[in-house]
Design an enzyme around this catalytic site. Structure first.
Site, short mmCIF file in Angstrom:
data_model
loop_
_atom_site.label_atom_id
_atom_site.label_comp_id
_atom_site.label_asym_id
_atom_site.label_seq_id
_atom_site.Cartn_x
_atom_site.Cartn_y
_atom_site.Cartn_z
N GLN A 68 35.48 47.87 125.32
CA GLN A 68 36.79 47.42 124.85
C GLN A 68 37.47 48.54 124.06
O GLN A 68 37.46 48.53 122.84
CB GLN A 68 36.59 46.18 123.96
CG GLN A 68 37.86 45.53 123.51
CD GLN A 68 38.52 44.74 124.61
OE1 GLN A 68 37.87 44.05 125.38
NE2 GLN A 68 39.82 44.84 124.71
N PHE A 69 38.07 49.51 124.76
CA PHE A 69 38.69 50.64 124.09
C PHE A 69 39.84 50.24 123.19
O PHE A 69 40.19 50.94 122.25
CB PHE A 69 39.15 51.71 125.10
CG PHE A 69 40.43 51.38 125.81
CD1 PHE A 69 41.64 51.84 125.31
CD2 PHE A 69 40.43 50.61 126.96
CE1 PHE A 69 42.83 51.54 125.96
CE2 PHE A 69 41.61 50.31 127.62
CZ PHE A 69 42.81 50.78 127.11
N THR A 70 40.43 49.07 123.43
CA THR A 70 41.59 48.66 122.63
C THR A 70 41.23 48.32 121.18
O THR A 70 42.12 48.20 120.35
CB THR A 70 42.34 47.47 123.28
OG1 THR A 70 41.45 46.36 123.38
CG2 THR A 70 42.88 47.85 124.64
#
Length: 149
Positions: A78-80
């Protein structure tokens, strides 16, 4: 590394309409590798996550870990979670590690959960468009940052 840990009754991730990973009672973890993270950051989370005592014992107190209850895990990249929302209305994700760094550390974390004794650790697919569903248990949600451990 940043991790959002949700205690779940079940969770699954679909990619292109097909279930890519799932877990029963345990943790659904959103995991973000941040620029500058190393195996030391992953090791801090590997040491902490499987033994977090956030499952209820026979007295209704959160005294049991994922290992104690035989829990499973679904770990989603989950890079966000690295979003910087300080300026304007569009988040910047410049703080997320590039795939060349993030993928090996994400896989290292998942392998660490398996090595710690978690009976099932499923994943999504790094960088894929995923549809994640879960049934929260509690709800109980814990946010960890390796830089704060």
């Amino acid at each position: 590394m940043k991790a959002v840990i949700q205690r779940v009754l079940s969770s699954q991730v679909e990619i292109d309409g097909k279930v890519a990973g799932s877990c029963g009672h345990g943790f659904m973890i959103l995991l973000c590798v941040v620029e500058g993270d190393t195996k030391d950051d992953a090791d801090k989370l590997i040491k902490k996550v499987p033994v977090l005592r956030i499952f209820e014992d026979e007295n209704g107190k959160m005294n049991k870990s994922c290992l104690d209850v035989g829990g499973e895990m679904l770990v989603i990249s989950q890079f966000t979670l690295a979003a910087d929302c300080k300026h304007g209305r569009r988040p910047s994700f410049i703080g997320a590690a590039p795939p060349s760094t993030a993928i090996p550390l994400y896989e290292y974390f998942c392998d660490g959960m398996r090595a710690a004794g978690v009976k099932k650790v499923d994943t999504g697919e790094f960088g894929a468009d995923m549809k994640v569903s879960l049934i929260n248990d509690g709800p109980v949600t814990i946010i960890l940052d390796s830089k704060e451990l």
